[in-house]
Design a protein around this motif. Structure first.
Motif, mmCIF file in Angstrom:
data_model
loop_
_atom_site.group_PDB
_atom_site.id
_atom_site.type_symbol
_atom_site.label_atom_id
_atom_site.label_comp_id
_atom_site.label_asym_id
_atom_site.label_seq_id
_atom_site.Cartn_x
_atom_site.Cartn_y
_atom_site.Cartn_z
ATOM 1 N N GLN A 142 0.828 -1.195 0.000
ATOM 2 C CA GLN A 142 0.000 0.000 0.000
ATOM 3 C C GLN A 142 0.871 1.256 0.000
ATOM 4 O OE1 GLN A 142 -2.307 -0.715 3.599
ATOM 5 N NE2 GLN A 142 -4.155 -0.942 2.359
ATOM 6 N N ALA A 143 0.360 2.317 -0.614
ATOM 7 C CA ALA A 143 1.066 3.599 -0.619
ATOM 8 C C ALA A 143 0.064 4.722 -0.415
ATOM 9 C CB ALA A 143 1.830 3.793 -1.918
ATOM 10 N N ILE A 144 0.514 5.775 0.204
ATOM 11 C CA ILE A 144 -0.317 6.958 0.445
ATOM 12 C C ILE A 144 -0.292 7.830 -0.797
ATOM 13 C CG2 ILE A 144 -0.511 9.067 1.814
ATOM 14 C CD1 ILE A 144 0.854 7.426 4.112
ATOM 15 N N THR A 145 -1.473 8.292 -1.225
ATOM 16 C CA THR A 145 -1.592 9.233 -2.328
ATOM 17 C C THR A 145 -2.375 10.445 -1.844
ATOM 18 O OG1 THR A 145 -3.722 8.503 -3.227
ATOM 19 C CG2 THR A 145 -1.763 7.251 -3.884
ATOM 20 N N GLU A 146 -2.548 11.396 -2.744
ATOM 21 C CA GLU A 146 -3.310 12.600 -2.397
ATOM 22 C C GLU A 146 -4.778 12.288 -2.108
ATOM 23 O OE1 GLU A 146 -3.749 11.716 -6.618
ATOM 24 O OE2 GLU A 146 -1.978 11.955 -5.331
ATOM 25 N N LYS A 147 -5.243 11.099 -2.474
ATOM 26 C CA LYS A 147 -6.625 10.706 -2.225
ATOM 27 C C LYS A 147 -6.808 9.921 -0.927
ATOM 28 C CE LYS A 147 -7.902 10.647 -7.127
ATOM 29 N NZ LYS A 147 -8.440 9.820 -8.245
ATOM 30 N N THR A 148 -5.724 9.600 -0.246
ATOM 31 C CA THR A 148 -5.821 8.857 1.003
ATOM 32 C C THR A 148 -6.487 9.715 2.072
ATOM 33 O OG1 THR A 148 -3.797 7.629 0.463
ATOM 34 C CG2 THR A 148 -4.510 7.642 2.775
ATOM 35 N N PRO A 149 -7.497 9.207 2.765
ATOM 36 C CA PRO A 149 -8.166 10.005 3.805
ATOM 37 C C PRO A 149 -7.207 10.332 4.952
ATOM 38 C CG PRO A 149 -9.506 8.120 3.171
ATOM 39 C CD PRO A 149 -8.162 7.912 2.552
ATOM 40 N N PHE A 150 -7.415 11.509 5.534
ATOM 41 C CA PHE A 150 -6.622 11.910 6.684
ATOM 42 C C PHE A 150 -6.887 10.988 7.875
ATOM 43 C CE2 PHE A 150 -6.701 16.579 5.139
ATOM 44 C CZ PHE A 150 -5.514 16.396 4.446
ATOM 45 N N ALA A 151 -5.823 10.738 8.634
ATOM 46 C CA ALA A 151 -5.919 10.052 9.924
ATOM 47 C C ALA A 151 -4.747 10.553 10.761
ATOM 48 C CB ALA A 151 -5.864 8.539 9.748
ATOM 49 N N PRO A 152 -4.756 11.839 11.116
ATOM 50 C CA PRO A 152 -3.562 12.473 11.694
ATOM 51 C C PRO A 152 -3.259 12.028 13.121
ATOM 52 C CG PRO A 152 -5.399 14.012 11.693
ATOM 53 C CD PRO A 152 -5.863 12.795 10.935
ATOM 54 N N VAL A 153 -1.958 12.077 13.463
ATOM 55 C CA VAL A 153 -1.595 11.940 14.865
ATOM 56 C C VAL A 153 -2.166 13.164 15.583
ATOM 57 C CG1 VAL A 153 0.478 10.594 14.395
ATOM 58 C CG2 VAL A 153 0.648 13.080 14.519
ATOM 59 N N PRO A 154 -2.517 13.038 16.873
ATOM 60 C CA PRO A 154 -3.219 14.124 17.561
ATOM 61 C C PRO A 154 -2.535 15.486 17.485
ATOM 62 C CG PRO A 154 -3.324 12.135 18.879
ATOM 63 C CD PRO A 154 -2.423 11.823 17.730
ATOM 64 N N ALA A 155 -1.206 15.518 17.527
ATOM 65 C CA ALA A 155 -0.501 16.797 17.555
ATOM 66 C C ALA A 155 -0.673 17.600 16.268
ATOM 67 C CB ALA A 155 0.987 16.582 17.832
ATOM 68 N N PHE A 156 -1.049 16.917 15.183
ATOM 69 C CA PHE A 156 -1.194 17.609 13.899
ATOM 70 C C PHE A 156 -2.615 17.517 13.342
ATOM 71 C CE2 PHE A 156 3.272 16.637 14.396
ATOM 72 C CZ PHE A 156 3.856 17.875 14.119
ATOM 73 N N ARG A 157 -3.555 17.170 14.193
ATOM 74 C CA ARG A 157 -4.952 17.091 13.769
ATOM 75 C C ARG A 157 -5.459 18.445 13.263
ATOM 76 N NH1 ARG A 157 -7.382 14.806 18.387
ATOM 77 N NH2 ARG A 157 -6.697 12.780 17.619
ATOM 78 N N PHE A 158 -4.955 19.520 13.844
ATOM 79 C CA PHE A 158 -5.403 20.854 13.455
ATOM 80 C C PHE A 158 -5.170 21.134 11.980
ATOM 81 C CE2 PHE A 158 -0.919 21.544 14.350
ATOM 82 C CZ PHE A 158 -0.532 22.431 13.349
ATOM 83 N N MET A 159 -4.102 20.561 11.421
ATOM 84 C CA MET A 159 -3.792 20.807 10.008
ATOM 85 C C MET A 159 -4.905 20.312 9.103
ATOM 86 S SD MET A 159 0.220 20.030 9.358
ATOM 87 C CE MET A 159 1.502 21.152 9.901
ATOM 88 N N ALA A 160 -5.434 19.138 9.401
ATOM 89 C CA ALA A 160 -6.519 18.590 8.587
ATOM 90 C C ALA A 160 -7.725 19.516 8.618
ATOM 91 C CB ALA A 160 -6.897 17.199 9.087
ATOM 92 N N GLU A 161 -8.025 20.045 9.798
ATOM 93 C CA GLU A 161 -9.156 20.966 9.921
ATOM 94 C C GLU A 161 -8.908 22.261 9.167
ATOM 95 O OE1 GLU A 161 -9.445 21.341 14.117
ATOM 96 O OE2 GLU A 161 -10.152 19.283 14.442
ATOM 97 N N THR A 162 -7.693 22.787 9.261
ATOM 98 C CA THR A 162 -7.372 24.034 8.565
ATOM 99 C C THR A 162 -7.421 23.853 7.054
ATOM 100 O OG1 THR A 162 -5.977 24.764 10.403
ATOM 101 C CG2 THR A 162 -5.625 25.834 8.280
#
Length: 294
Positions: free
Chosen positions: A119-139
């Motif tokens: 498996q590889a991550i692409t631009e279409k892979t859904p976000f699943a951020p580590v807690p410290a960077f969860r804010f980035m997904a929201e922004t």
């Protein structure tokens, strides 16, 4: 082209500023101290006094430019709140522009999950951020809505230079005769990108006519920590031991900046290459280790 840069003295931002200047852009970079101003001027950029924490001090100037590259972060407990408020203020400041502002927002691979097997991550892979960077997904979701901004999001792999990143840290441990301590296991896969190669992608992204994209940035799609250590050991003729450490229970997940090193990831940059023509110079681990090892 006038380009406003936040984080212009950091690992990514400094490389981006230098690359922009080499391509003839006029760079105005945010500087919160005299030392930062001096460093930016030494690069050949203009320093604009201000602080990420006080968006009103700089978003007006940023919104007057042709493009903004956001590579700044506070790495303090309020990092997420500061990032979100500053980007919302920038979006608000663009409302009276005749043309949408070009904005490159720096995300990261730690917004994505671990992968298994091929498996590889692409631009279409859904976000699943580590807690410290969860804010980035929201922004990113907030910035993606509306017509005031032409948004490109670049997700860098682990960024490497001669002074920072996994290769530099492993080399330092090896020369000091101590184990390399990391949250990763020996078989954890790390995608890597060299800082100047990454900066070249930012400039290529600015040049694209289509300016609503997500770009993955990795020149080494994924190498195990064990194999990376072996390459560095071979380069210097010294053994390097890997020591896996656990999370510090005293550190809240929301400020555990190093949690992402435990993720095992592989990155697919097919879309990035197709969209921008990006051709990183350090495309093999041998090239990268030889170039960056001190």
């Amino acid at each position: 082209m006038d380009v406003f840069v936040t984080g212009g003295t950091g690992l990514i931002g400094a490389a981006v500023v230098k690359e922009l200047l080499s391509k003839g852009a006029r760079v105005i970079a945010l500087a919160r101290s005299e030392a930062a101003s001096d460093k930016l001027r030494a690069f050949g950029a203009s320093a604009f006094p201000g602080d990420l924490k006080h968006a009103e001090s700089w978003v007006g100037r940023a919104a007057s430019c042709d493009a903004v590259i956001h590579a700044g972060a506070t790495f303090a407990a309020d990092m997420g709140r500061i990032d979100r408020l500053s980007m919302l203020a920038l979006k608000q400041a663009t409302k009276h522009r005749k043309q949408p502002l070009k904005l490159i927002y720096t995300g990261g691979i730690w917004l994505f999950p671990s992968v298994q097997g091929t498996q590889a991550i692409t631009e279409k892979t859904p976000f699943a951020p580590v807690p410290a960077f969860r804010f980035m997904a929201e922004t990113i979701r907030t910035l993606s809505h509306g017509t005031d901004l032409n948004l490109v999001v670049i997700h860098p792999a682990l960024v490497c230079s001669r002074l920072s990143g996994p290769i530099a840290e492993m080399t330092e441990a090896l020369k000091a005769g101590r184990p390399f301590r990391t949250r990763a296991a020996s078989e954890t896969l790390w995608p890597l990108v060299e800082a100047n190669d990454l900066a070249a992608l930012y400039v290529l992204a600015l040049q694209q006519a289509r300016f609503r994209m997500t770009l993955m940035a990795s020149s080494i799609s994924g190498i195990s920590v064990r194999h990376l250590a072996a390459h560095i050991s071979a380069r210097h003729g010294l053994p390097l031991e890997i020591e896996t450490v656990q999370a510090d229970k005293a550190v809240p997940p929301e400020t555990d900046w190093s949690a992402g090193y435990a993720l095992s990831q592989k990155i697919d940059v097919t879309q990035t290459t197709r969209a921008t023509g990006w051709q990183p110079e350090h495309s093999t681990i041998e090239d990268m280790v030889v170039s960056l090892s001190r």
